[in-house]
Structure formats: structure tokens, C-alpha cells
Design a protein around this motif. Structure first.
Motif, PDB file in Angstrom:
ATOM      1  N   ARG A   1       0.860  -1.292   0.138  1.00  0.00           N
ATOM      2  CA  ARG A   1      -0.093   0.032   0.004  1.00  0.00           C
ATOM      3  C   ARG A   1       0.921   1.277  -0.098  1.00  0.00           C
ATOM      4  O   ARG A   1       2.011   1.297   0.379  1.00  0.00           O
ATOM      5  CB  ARG A   1      -0.883  -0.088   1.132  1.00  0.00           C
ATOM      6  CG  ARG A   1      -2.011  -0.916   1.325  1.00  0.00           C
ATOM      7  CD  ARG A   1      -2.951  -0.602   2.531  1.00  0.00           C
ATOM      8  NE  ARG A   1      -2.245  -0.266   3.684  1.00  0.00           N
ATOM      9  CZ  ARG A   1      -1.727  -0.961   4.740  1.00  0.00           C
ATOM     10  NH1 ARG A   1      -1.870  -2.324   4.394  1.00  0.00           N
ATOM     11  NH2 ARG A   1      -1.263  -0.494   5.814  1.00  0.00           N
ATOM     12  N   PRO A   2       0.254   2.311  -0.968  1.00  0.00           N
ATOM     13  CA  PRO A   2       1.276   3.521  -0.674  1.00  0.00           C
ATOM     14  C   PRO A   2       1.329   4.066   0.874  1.00  0.00           C
ATOM     15  O   PRO A   2       0.323   3.863   1.286  1.00  0.00           O
ATOM     16  CB  PRO A   2       0.572   4.689  -1.572  1.00  0.00           C
ATOM     17  CG  PRO A   2      -0.330   3.953  -2.472  1.00  0.00           C
ATOM     18  CD  PRO A   2      -0.647   2.315  -1.651  1.00  0.00           C
ATOM     19  N   GLY A   3       2.453   4.418   1.091  1.00  0.00           N
ATOM     20  CA  GLY A   3       2.796   4.923   2.593  1.00  0.00           C
ATOM     21  C   GLY A   3       3.026   4.038   3.657  1.00  0.00           C
ATOM     22  O   GLY A   3       3.333   4.334   4.725  1.00  0.00           O
ATOM     23  N   ALA A   4       2.827   2.640   3.278  1.00  0.00           N
ATOM     24  CA  ALA A   4       3.098   1.639   4.056  1.00  0.00           C
ATOM     25  C   ALA A   4       4.428   1.490   4.675  1.00  0.00           C
ATOM     26  O   ALA A   4       5.319   1.426   3.631  1.00  0.00           O
ATOM     27  CB  ALA A   4       2.192   0.230   3.636  1.00  0.00           C
ATOM     28  N   ARG A   5       4.742   1.082   5.947  1.00  0.00           N
ATOM     29  CA  ARG A   5       6.001   1.062   6.308  1.00  0.00           C
ATOM     30  C   ARG A   5       6.537  -0.508   5.764  1.00  0.00           C
ATOM     31  O   ARG A   5       5.693  -1.591   5.826  1.00  0.00           O
ATOM     32  CB  ARG A   5       5.937   0.982   7.768  1.00  0.00           C
ATOM     33  CG  ARG A   5       5.889   2.314   8.568  1.00  0.00           C
ATOM     34  CD  ARG A   5       6.169   2.458   9.762  1.00  0.00           C
ATOM     35  NE  ARG A   5       5.330   1.284  10.461  1.00  0.00           N
ATOM     36  CZ  ARG A   5       5.577   0.938  11.881  1.00  0.00           C
ATOM     37  NH1 ARG A   5       6.117   1.432  12.780  1.00  0.00           N
ATOM     38  NH2 ARG A   5       4.700  -0.023  12.314  1.00  0.00           N
ATOM     39  N   PRO A   6       7.767  -0.544   5.516  1.00  0.00           N
ATOM     40  CA  PRO A   6       8.309  -1.999   5.004  1.00  0.00           C
ATOM     41  C   PRO A   6       8.298  -2.948   6.303  1.00  0.00           C
ATOM     42  O   PRO A   6       8.755  -2.307   7.270  1.00  0.00           O
ATOM     43  CB  PRO A   6       9.654  -1.507   4.553  1.00  0.00           C
ATOM     44  CG  PRO A   6       9.712  -0.113   4.306  1.00  0.00           C
ATOM     45  CD  PRO A   6       8.693   0.623   5.200  1.00  0.00           C
ATOM     46  N   ASN A   7       7.916  -4.173   5.804  1.00  0.00           N
ATOM     47  CA  ASN A   7       7.875  -5.099   6.616  1.00  0.00           C
ATOM     48  C   ASN A   7       8.939  -6.338   6.440  1.00  0.00           C
ATOM     49  O   ASN A   7       8.671  -6.726   5.424  1.00  0.00           O
ATOM     50  CB  ASN A   7       6.508  -5.889   6.824  1.00  0.00           C
ATOM     51  CG  ASN A   7       6.486  -6.702   8.187  1.00  0.00           C
ATOM     52  OD1 ASN A   7       7.314  -7.328   8.390  1.00  0.00           O
ATOM     53  ND2 ASN A   7       5.373  -6.680   8.734  1.00  0.00           N
ATOM     54  N   PRO A   8       9.780  -6.532   7.164  1.00  0.00           N
ATOM     55  CA  PRO A   8      10.840  -7.434   6.793  1.00  0.00           C
ATOM     56  C   PRO A   8      10.386  -8.818   6.775  1.00  0.00           C
ATOM     57  O   PRO A   8      10.931  -9.719   6.129  1.00  0.00           O
ATOM     58  CB  PRO A   8      12.328  -7.428   7.904  1.00  0.00           C
ATOM     59  CG  PRO A   8      11.283  -6.819   9.295  1.00  0.00           C
ATOM     60  CD  PRO A   8      10.239  -6.021   8.574  1.00  0.00           C
ATOM     61  N   ALA A   9       9.418  -9.114   7.290  1.00  0.00           N
ATOM     62  CA  ALA A   9       8.650 -10.458   7.320  1.00  0.00           C
ATOM     63  C   ALA A   9       7.820 -10.728   6.259  1.00  0.00           C
ATOM     64  O   ALA A   9       7.605 -11.929   5.891  1.00  0.00           O
ATOM     65  CB  ALA A   9       7.981 -10.657   8.683  1.00  0.00           C
ATOM     66  N   HIS A  10       7.180  -9.695   5.534  1.00  0.00           N
ATOM     67  CA  HIS A  10       6.417 -10.008   4.432  1.00  0.00           C
ATOM     68  C   HIS A  10       6.081  -8.783   3.618  1.00  0.00           C
ATOM     69  O   HIS A  10       6.229  -7.594   3.944  1.00  0.00           O
ATOM     70  CB  HIS A  10       4.945 -10.762   4.859  1.00  0.00           C
ATOM     71  CG  HIS A  10       3.984  -9.835   5.507  1.00  0.00           C
ATOM     72  ND1 HIS A  10       3.214  -8.883   4.749  1.00  0.00           N
ATOM     73  CD2 HIS A  10       3.924  -9.525   6.936  1.00  0.00           C
ATOM     74  CE1 HIS A  10       2.427  -8.308   5.773  1.00  0.00           C
ATOM     75  NE2 HIS A  10       3.091  -8.346   6.928  1.00  0.00           N
ATOM     76  N   SER A  11       5.787  -8.900   2.415  1.00  0.00           N
ATOM     77  CA  SER A  11       5.228  -7.951   1.474  1.00  0.00           C
ATOM     78  C   SER A  11       3.761  -8.169   1.370  1.00  0.00           C
ATOM     79  O   SER A  11       2.999  -9.217   1.639  1.00  0.00           O
ATOM     80  CB  SER A  11       5.682  -8.001   0.094  1.00  0.00           C
ATOM     81  OG  SER A  11       6.784  -8.129  -0.116  1.00  0.00           O
ATOM     82  N   GLN A  12       2.985  -7.023   0.921  1.00  0.00           N
ATOM     83  CA  GLN A  12       1.316  -6.993   1.329  1.00  0.00           C
ATOM     84  C   GLN A  12       1.068  -7.779  -0.051  1.00  0.00           C
ATOM     85  O   GLN A  12      -0.163  -8.318  -0.146  1.00  0.00           O
ATOM     86  CB  GLN A  12       0.887  -5.633   1.324  1.00  0.00           C
ATOM     87  CG  GLN A  12       1.220  -5.072   2.957  1.00  0.00           C
ATOM     88  CD  GLN A  12       1.017  -3.481   2.809  1.00  0.00           C
ATOM     89  OE1 GLN A  12       0.659  -2.933   1.859  1.00  0.00           O
ATOM     90  NE2 GLN A  12       0.713  -3.140   4.201  1.00  0.00           N
ATOM     91  N   GLY A  13       1.642  -7.823  -1.111  1.00  0.00           N
ATOM     92  CA  GLY A  13       1.208  -8.324  -2.223  1.00  0.00           C
ATOM     93  C   GLY A  13       2.359  -8.807  -3.120  1.00  0.00           C
ATOM     94  O   GLY A  13       3.523  -8.240  -3.019  1.00  0.00           O
TER      95      GLY A  13
END
Length: 125
Positions: free
Chosen positions: A7-19
Motif C-alpha cells: 500500500r502507498p505509504g505503508a512501512r516496509p515489513n521485513p517479514a512479508h510484502s503485502q502483495g
């Protein structure tokens, strides 16, 4: 080929991508793999079971001519909420970059009471 989508503006997550956008022509669906060794014995504790389950996922991927970098989606089942920190310690270093899309679900039980974690994968190449 895989491309992470967030999602635009979402913080990066080292454990998963959103899609993940997958443009490959072959898809491999890896059935849930638990934390057992080659002899069928369950590893001791959540970190050891997580590492063993990932080894088992990777073995199926390799047999299908793929690897962790081809994984578009992982689904993880944990039986105990208190195992989350140990799971993350063992799981996160094994992820490709960018990490695949992922879902983690807490469940009452898996196929055997000795199993603490089960991991499914969908890979595309």
C-alpha cells in the motif's frame, strides 16, 4: 518473476510484502510442511521446528525446480501465541528479499500435538 506490491505509504515489513505480482509460467503449490526431520521426529521447540519446516519447504521447492526466491506467498500456522517471538527469530533470516506475501494464523492444533508450526508456500517461475 516476482514484484513486491505494498500500500502507498505503508512501512516496509521485513517479514512479508503485502502483495506479489507473479509473471512466471509455472506455479508450485507446496503443501503444509511441519518441523520434522528426515526420520519423522519433531524438532524440539518453536525455533528448531520453524527451521526444520523451512528446510522441508525448500526441499519441495528444489524438487520442483524452484527456490525460496520464487515464493510469492507463504501461509504460516502457529499453535501457541507465546511462540511468536521464537518463530520470528528463526523465520525472518530465511526470507528472500523482497519477502513474499504472507499470512500468519493461530490455530488450536495441527495434525499432531507435537507440531507447533506448519508452513505452506506458493511459488512461481
Amino acid at each position: 518473476m516476482l514484484q513486491a506490491v505494498n500500500r502507498p505509504g505503508a512501512r516496509p515489513n521485513p517479514a512479508h510484502s503485502q502483495g506479489m505480482v507473479a509473471t512466471g509460467t509455472r506455479t508450485l503449490y507446496v503443501a503444509g510442511q511441519v518441523g520434522i526431520d528426515g526420520d519423522g521426529g519433531a524438532a524440539d521447540g518453536i525455533e528448531a521446528q520453524t527451521r526444520a519446516a523451512l528446510v522441508n519447504v525448500e526441499s519441495v521447492l528444489t524438487a520442483g525446480g524452484m527456490g525460496m526466491a520464487d515464493v510469492a506467498k507463504l501461509t504460516v500456522y502457529l499453535t501457541q501465541e507465546e511462540d511468536m517471538a521464537g518463530f520470528v527469530r528463526a523465520f525472518t533470516p530465511c526470507l528472500p528479499s523482497p519477502p513474499p506475501a504472507g499470512t500468519l494464523v493461530f490455530v488450536k492444533a495441527l495434525a499432531s500435538p507435537q507440531y507447533l508450526v506448519e508452513i505452506e508456500a506458493i511459488a512461481v517461475r
